[in-house]
Design a protein around this motif. Structure first.
Motif, PDB file in Angstrom:
ATOM      1  N   LEU A  30      28.747  72.254  51.603  1.00 17.52           N
ATOM      2  CA  LEU A  30      30.184  72.000  51.764  1.00 17.52           C
ATOM      3  C   LEU A  30      30.936  72.435  50.512  1.00 17.52           C
ATOM      4  O   LEU A  30      30.392  72.442  49.413  1.00 17.52           O
ATOM      5  CB  LEU A  30      30.412  70.506  52.014  1.00 17.52           C
ATOM      6  N   ASP A  31      32.221  72.749  50.682  1.00 17.20           N
ATOM      7  CA  ASP A  31      33.030  73.254  49.560  1.00 17.20           C
ATOM      8  C   ASP A  31      33.941  72.190  48.947  1.00 17.20           C
ATOM      9  O   ASP A  31      34.690  72.504  48.019  1.00 17.20           O
ATOM     10  CB  ASP A  31      33.853  74.460  50.021  1.00 17.20           C
ATOM     11  N   ALA A  32      33.913  70.967  49.460  1.00 17.08           N
ATOM     12  CA  ALA A  32      34.678  69.882  48.847  1.00 17.08           C
ATOM     13  C   ALA A  32      34.037  68.556  49.232  1.00 17.08           C
ATOM     14  O   ALA A  32      33.396  68.438  50.285  1.00 17.08           O
ATOM     15  CB  ALA A  32      36.145  69.896  49.318  1.00 17.08           C
ATOM     16  N   ALA A  33      34.219  67.561  48.360  1.00 24.17           N
ATOM     17  CA  ALA A  33      33.814  66.189  48.660  1.00 24.17           C
ATOM     18  C   ALA A  33      35.084  65.392  48.904  1.00 24.17           C
ATOM     19  O   ALA A  33      36.137  65.700  48.343  1.00 24.17           O
ATOM     20  CB  ALA A  33      33.039  65.594  47.485  1.00 24.17           C
ATOM     21  N   ILE A  34      35.008  64.356  49.761  1.00 24.03           N
ATOM     22  CA  ILE A  34      36.153  63.458  49.928  1.00 24.03           C
ATOM     23  C   ILE A  34      35.712  62.047  49.571  1.00 24.03           C
ATOM     24  O   ILE A  34      34.640  61.601  49.991  1.00 24.03           O
ATOM     25  CB  ILE A  34      36.775  63.531  51.351  1.00 24.03           C
ATOM     26  N   LEU A  35      36.531  61.412  48.747  1.00 23.06           N
ATOM     27  CA  LEU A  35      36.310  60.015  48.361  1.00 23.06           C
ATOM     28  C   LEU A  35      35.917  59.195  49.571  1.00 23.06           C
ATOM     29  O   LEU A  35      36.593  59.261  50.601  1.00 23.06           O
ATOM     30  CB  LEU A  35      37.631  59.483  47.778  1.00 23.06           C
ATOM     31  N   VAL A  47      34.938  75.240  53.506  1.00 21.50           N
ATOM     32  CA  VAL A  47      34.870  74.294  54.626  1.00 21.50           C
ATOM     33  C   VAL A  47      34.495  72.906  54.119  1.00 21.50           C
ATOM     34  O   VAL A  47      33.638  72.763  53.249  1.00 21.50           O
ATOM     35  CB  VAL A  47      33.880  74.791  55.719  1.00 21.50           C
ATOM     36  N   TRP A  48      35.193  71.898  54.628  1.00 18.83           N
ATOM     37  CA  TRP A  48      34.746  70.508  54.527  1.00 18.83           C
ATOM     38  C   TRP A  48      35.098  69.868  55.854  1.00 18.83           C
ATOM     39  O   TRP A  48      35.808  70.476  56.676  1.00 18.83           O
ATOM     40  CB  TRP A  48      35.362  69.773  53.317  1.00 18.83           C
TER      41      TRP A  48
END
Ligand code: 1CP
Length: 349
Positions: A66-71, A20-21
């Motif tokens: 969270l499972d991802a970072a976004i720029l 999830v993100w």
């Protein structure tokens, strides 16, 4: 990479639980974001200072599992680099100082060099990768040509974007010239983000759903497919999964899946299970709870997460997200409830 769930789900491989993100996970609902933005002085300064963009990108990662970072950036960096000059006023939204109002304005546009004209973005990507140190993958992004053209012509947000639509009807050749140069700019920008270290790429076609079906195919879908093709021929970007999010364009899911992207983002007006039936195993799906769910009680949030997971079913290829960005009024604790529920309710034994 310590946490591969997100990239595995995009490849439709089995995962221990659903990744999830959250769109706009670094943003105004977080007091630490508001503090850094105040320190930066303005939103644009925040985007253009790699150390600060890195700091706010990591804030939600520090707070939530969270499972991802976004720029941290904005889709309007490209119009800014093309000379339209972006500012974002608190409570007003983005504004371009030099919107495109004449054909001659469009004829003058060129493709920015991503490594020089948008160097602050590439520096932010490199810095964030270093600071993440393999904790979670980093998503790079851009706006779709149609969505960017909407802002470039209108100069600011709009409920209907009547000006860009009128140009498409009155002078389609000029509209196509604009969309073509923006599509080449977006493809080069995304390829540069991949080269700088972005591990997945997302295109936000936020205003695609404003177009009637035939216009969507001609003025949005065609350019999304063109970008997907350019990225497939790039030796770095070809291995980086591409997520397409055309908000409000559910009637085009099959065509979007045929562009060669890895995944489709979905808004909340379609059931995940129905979308999956339509696109089958061609792409992964990302989404799609109504962002307003975060205003409901923790019990209701858990219930809605459970329903969304059940709707998708026990298949590989689901990335959990909201159907659009998290809004500034949300209580951060409610987001924590949602993320924990996704992981707990989807755990495979
Ligand atoms: O005052 C502030 O601090 C500015 C609010 C803000 C933020 C936090 C803006 C202005 N942009 C952003 C960051 C942003 N924008 C991200 C960051 C990464 C993340 O955490 O998700 C991303 C991915 C975007 C992309 C973006 N900008 C889109 C596409 C996604 C979407 O929400 O549909 C769009 C349409 C924009 C334009 C834009 N920039 C900012 C605002 C408030 C808007 C929307 C304006 C409108 O409704 O027309």
């Amino acid at each position: 990479m310590q946490n591969e769930r997100f990239l595995r789900a995009l490849r439709r491989e089995p995962v221990d639980c659903t990744p999830v993100w959250i769109m706009r996970q670094a943003g105004r609902y977080l007091p630490e974001y508001r503090a850094t933005r105040a320190r930066a002085g303005s939103f644009v300064k925040l985007c253009k200072t790699p150390e600060l963009a890195c700091e706010v990108t990591l804030q939600p990662i520090a707070r939530f599992p969270l499972d991802a970072a976004i720029l941290f950036s904005d889709i309007l960096t490209i119009p800014d680099a093309m000379g339209l000059s972006l500012s974002v006023d608190e409570g007003v939204g983005p504004r371009l100082a030099h919107p495109l109002r004449a054909r001659a304005d469009i004829d003058k546009l060129g493709v920015p060099d991503a490594e020089t004209d948008l160097r602050y973005v590439m520096d932010a990507v490199r810095l964030i990768r270093r600071e993440l140190n393999g904790r979670v993958p980093l998503i790079g992004f851009a706006g779709s040509p149609w969505t960017l053209a909407c802002y470039m012509i209108e100069g600011e947000g709009s409920a209907s974007f009547a000006r860009p639509k009128a140009l498409a009807w009155d002078d389609p050749a000029t509209m196509h010239r604009l969309l073509d140069v923006v599509a080449r700019a977006v493809a080069a920008y995304l390829a540069a983000q991949a080269a700088a270290g972005a591990q997945a790429l997302m295109i936000f076609d936020t205003w695609g759903g404003l177009l009637a079906p035939e216009m969507f195919r001609e003025f949005s879908l065609r350019y999304l497919a063109q970008i997907a093709q350019i990225l497939k021929s790039n030796h770095v970007a070809r291995d980086v999964p591409l997520i397409l999010f055309s908000k409000g364009a559910n009637s085009h899911l099959e065509a979007l899946a045929d562009t060669g992207c890895a995944a489709l983002g979905l808004d909340w007006t379609i059931a995940l299970g129905d979308a999956r039936t339509r696109v089958g195993d061609r792409v992964a799906l990302q989404g799609n709870l109504d962002p307003s769910v975060l205003h409901a009680t923790p019990d209701a949030i858990r219930g809605e997460v459970g329903k969304a997971l059940a709707s998708f079913g026990a298949h590989p290829g689901h990335v959990f997200n909201l159907g659009h960005g998290i809004t500034p009024e949300v209580n951060p604790e409610h987001l924590g409830v949602l993320i924990d529920a996704v992981h707990a309710l989807s755990t495979r034994t």
